[in-house]
Design a protein around this motif. Structure first.
Motif, PDB file in Angstrom:
ATOM      1  N   SER A 238    -106.529  71.810  52.334  1.00  0.00           N
ATOM      2  CA  SER A 238    -107.457  70.839  51.759  1.00  0.00           C
ATOM      3  C   SER A 238    -106.742  69.973  50.737  1.00  0.00           C
ATOM      4  CB  SER A 238    -108.652  71.544  51.097  1.00  0.00           C
ATOM      5  OG  SER A 238    -108.218  72.498  50.139  1.00  0.00           O
ATOM      6  N   THR A 239    -107.359  68.857  50.395  1.00  0.00           N
ATOM      7  CA  THR A 239    -106.833  67.955  49.383  1.00  0.00           C
ATOM      8  C   THR A 239    -107.924  67.651  48.372  1.00  0.00           C
ATOM      9  OG1 THR A 239    -107.442  66.025  50.708  1.00  0.00           O
ATOM     10  CG2 THR A 239    -105.199  66.894  50.995  1.00  0.00           C
ATOM     11  N   VAL A 240    -107.508  67.200  47.180  1.00  0.00           N
ATOM     12  CA  VAL A 240    -108.455  66.843  46.129  1.00  0.00           C
ATOM     13  C   VAL A 240    -108.719  65.346  46.190  1.00  0.00           C
ATOM     14  CG1 VAL A 240    -108.925  66.875  43.659  1.00  0.00           C
ATOM     15  CG2 VAL A 240    -107.565  68.707  44.679  1.00  0.00           C
ATOM     16  N   PRO A 241    -109.929  64.920  46.526  1.00  0.00           N
ATOM     17  CA  PRO A 241    -110.221  63.487  46.580  1.00  0.00           C
ATOM     18  C   PRO A 241    -110.181  62.873  45.182  1.00  0.00           C
ATOM     19  CG  PRO A 241    -112.227  64.772  46.869  1.00  0.00           C
ATOM     20  CD  PRO A 241    -111.103  65.749  46.884  1.00  0.00           C
ATOM     21  N   SER A 242    -109.877  61.599  45.108  1.00  0.00           N
ATOM     22  CA  SER A 242    -109.681  60.934  43.821  1.00  0.00           C
ATOM     23  C   SER A 242    -110.941  60.938  42.962  1.00  0.00           C
ATOM     24  CB  SER A 242    -109.194  59.494  44.039  1.00  0.00           C
ATOM     25  OG  SER A 242    -110.137  58.760  44.816  1.00  0.00           O
ATOM     26  N   TRP A 243    -112.132  60.933  43.585  1.00  0.00           N
ATOM     27  CA  TRP A 243    -113.361  60.923  42.778  1.00  0.00           C
ATOM     28  C   TRP A 243    -113.575  62.239  42.037  1.00  0.00           C
ATOM     29  CZ3 TRP A 243    -117.025  64.542  44.154  1.00  0.00           C
ATOM     30  CH2 TRP A 243    -116.948  65.066  45.455  1.00  0.00           C
ATOM     31  N   LEU A 244    -112.831  63.259  42.407  1.00  0.00           N
ATOM     32  CA  LEU A 244    -112.921  64.532  41.691  1.00  0.00           C
ATOM     33  C   LEU A 244    -111.887  64.647  40.581  1.00  0.00           C
ATOM     34  CD1 LEU A 244    -113.684  67.315  44.347  1.00  0.00           C
ATOM     35  CD2 LEU A 244    -115.004  66.760  42.296  1.00  0.00           C
ATOM     36  N   TRP A 245    -111.092  63.622  40.370  1.00  0.00           N
ATOM     37  CA  TRP A 245    -110.066  63.686  39.337  1.00  0.00           C
ATOM     38  C   TRP A 245    -110.649  63.574  37.926  1.00  0.00           C
ATOM     39  CZ3 TRP A 245    -105.637  59.986  41.382  1.00  0.00           C
ATOM     40  CH2 TRP A 245    -105.170  60.484  42.606  1.00  0.00           C
ATOM     41  N   LYS A 246    -111.812  62.952  37.807  1.00  0.00           N
ATOM     42  CA  LYS A 246    -112.368  62.732  36.474  1.00  0.00           C
ATOM     43  C   LYS A 246    -113.744  63.377  36.359  1.00  0.00           C
ATOM     44  CE  LYS A 246    -114.003  58.155  37.914  1.00  0.00           C
ATOM     45  NZ  LYS A 246    -113.946  56.698  37.616  1.00  0.00           N
ATOM     46  N   LYS A 247    -114.177  63.587  35.125  1.00  0.00           N
ATOM     47  CA  LYS A 247    -115.459  64.222  34.864  1.00  0.00           C
ATOM     48  C   LYS A 247    -116.597  63.295  35.273  1.00  0.00           C
ATOM     49  CE  LYS A 247    -118.019  66.554  31.168  1.00  0.00           C
ATOM     50  NZ  LYS A 247    -117.990  66.942  29.730  1.00  0.00           N
ATOM     51  N   PRO A 248    -117.645  63.820  35.901  1.00  0.00           N
ATOM     52  CA  PRO A 248    -118.757  62.958  36.315  1.00  0.00           C
ATOM     53  C   PRO A 248    -119.522  62.405  35.117  1.00  0.00           C
ATOM     54  CG  PRO A 248    -119.313  65.269  36.666  1.00  0.00           C
ATOM     55  CD  PRO A 248    -117.858  65.231  36.306  1.00  0.00           C
ATOM     56  N   GLU A 249    -120.072  61.228  35.279  1.00  0.00           N
ATOM     57  CA  GLU A 249    -120.816  60.593  34.202  1.00  0.00           C
ATOM     58  C   GLU A 249    -122.226  61.163  34.070  1.00  0.00           C
ATOM     59  OE1 GLU A 249    -120.745  56.440  35.043  1.00  0.00           O
ATOM     60  OE2 GLU A 249    -118.562  56.237  34.724  1.00  0.00           O
ATOM     61  N   ARG A 250    -122.764  61.700  35.127  1.00  0.00           N
ATOM     62  CA  ARG A 250    -124.097  62.291  35.121  1.00  0.00           C
ATOM     63  C   ARG A 250    -123.987  63.753  35.554  1.00  0.00           C
ATOM     64  NH1 ARG A 250    -127.309  58.519  39.171  1.00  0.00           N
ATOM     65  NH2 ARG A 250    -125.316  58.691  40.287  1.00  0.00           N
TER      66      ARG A 250
END
Length: 432
Positions: A238-250
């Motif tokens: 598996s790979t880590v998608p870029s949207w999971l690199w940062k903390k969610p805003e909500r």
């Protein structure tokens, strides 16, 4: 040491065994992973050495043909063998025997028969010191008996197998000698005699059992030897998608219903569209891992939802404020490891019992099967986000898990137990 793992083809079961196999490998031991030939690629994708043994056999196709599901009884009044644990004092002896007859005929034989001959041949040639097998591949116990190795079960879920067996043996002991029958022992004993020995009870549950769940999330058979260790998630390549690199805003809420629902059964038991719609007006981000076959059934996707066929749960879970899931063992254990509150909507096998135990820890709520709806799930999501007691319960569960030894820390203990249970260090007989 030489360690032989055995597994019947099943991705989620295999993935639960991989971390321990790698712990043993990196500690310097020789490790082989045996299964039916078609599963070899799955094993090698995990970087492990596969032993294609026996022949391929599509249990799912046979079950479809017979109309039988090994985890659910189709005949009223005759529950599956592990259901004896619910009402152990109320099950008549003849029913208990019939349960095990069905279990042997419809699960053990079709699952293991294609593997046994080739597995024994390999084990007698390679001569492992320790065989580690999961509950549906007792061919590993037969091979260990045939080559004189120590052997252990590794659990991937609740030990309904061991607890049911404990109750069955108690019931059998209460019967007059002429009425006693043990279908499982008789079947295993036939193979033991074929390969030069006799049936012993360790063939059912191993010399010892490796348990990947903490006490609060497990059932135990009083007479068995358990060695506990942490469940370490492995989700395959598996790979880590870029949207999971940062903390969610909500607040992020994950929805995952596992791979078994679509790989083995007919799909999800809840209305995914209803669930997504019920959460659409909340100020949250919903990440749903939805199989493509199920996604195709959706009429629309709400603006606050991100739908994916797969994302590694051990990467997603730590970023979540709550996870909605089916109480499958791997999913539940992964989310628990990261101290995240949970909503359980179980639908088969050990999931309802798992969900009850999880709820008892204070880390989760369980929605009973008949009460599952988008509205019910929405109410519980709001509850988990607003009530800090669930986060506290999730952290207590996480701490309980972290107190258990890791697979790496388990290796010396396995070395000790192998020395205890292996018949001798002298050359073992390899012929009949």
């Amino acid at each position: 040491m030489r360690i032989l793992f055995t597994v019947n083809p099943g991705t989620s079961i295999f993935q639960a065994m991989v971390p321990l196999a790698w712990a043993l490998r990196t500690a310097g031991h020789e490790v082989r992973f045996a299964s039916r030939p078609a599963f070899a690629e799955e094993i090698t994708r995990a970087g492990l050495t596969a032993v294609p043994a026996g022949r391929d056999f599509d249990l799912g196709r046979i079950l479809d043909w017979t109309g039988t599901n090994p985890f659910e009884d189709v005949r009223p009044g005759l529950p599956a063998p592990w259901d004896i644990i619910d009402t152990p004092g109320e099950v008549p002896w003849d029913v208990a025997v019939e349960k095990y007859e069905r279990y042997v005929e419809e699960v053990e034989k079709p699952e293991n028969f294609p593997l046994i001959g080739g597995l024994v041949e390999f084990a007698r040639s390679w001569r492992p010191d320790l065989v580690i097998w999961e509950p549906l591949s007792c061919a590993g116990a037969i091979a260990a008996k045939a080559c004189g190795a120590a052997h252990a079960r590794i659990l991937w879920g609740l030990d309904v197998f061991g607890v049911a067996r404990e109750h069955f043996l108690r019931l059998m002991a209460e019967q007059p000698a002429q009425a006693r029958r043990d279908p499982l022992g008789e079947w295993l004993g036939g193979y033991a005699r074929k390969y030069g020995s006799e049936f012993t009870e360790d063939m059912v549950c191993g010399h010892f059992t490796i348990d990947q769940f903490p006490v609060s999330l497990q059932l135990e058979a009083a007479g068995l030897h358990y060695e506990r260790m942490q469940y370490i998630p492995y989700n395959g390549p598996s790979t880590v998608p870029s949207w999971l690199w940062k903390k969610p805003e909500r607040p992020r809420i994950a929805l995952t219903l596992g791979i078994t629902a679509t790989d083995i059964f007919d799909g999800y038991t809840l209305d995914t569209q209803d669930v997504l719609d019920s959460l659409a007006d909340l100020d949250i981000e919903v990440v749903a891992t939805i199989a493509d076959t199920e996604k195709a059934k959706l009429r629309h996707v709400p603006a606050n939802a991100r739908l994916l066929p797969f994302v590694p749960l051990h990467v997603l879970a730590p970023t979540c404020d709550a996870v909605i899931h089916h109480a499958g063992p791997g999913t539940l254990a992964t989310v628990s490891r990261y101290g995240v509150p949970q909503i359980a909507v179980p639908y088969s096998f050990d999931e309802p019992r798992f969900a009850d135990l999880l709820q008892d820890t204070g880390a989760a709520v369980r929605i009973p099967d008949g009460a599952v709806s988008g509205r019910a799930i929405r109410e519980q999501v709001v509850r988990l986000l607003e009530d800090p007691s669930f986060a506290d319960g999730a952290q207590r569960l996480r701490q309980e898990i972290e107190r258990l030894p890791t697979p790496n820390e388990m290796v010396p203990r396995l070395e000790e137990l192998t020395a205890v249970h292996r018949p001798s260090d002298e050359p073992r007989a390899v012929g009949v």
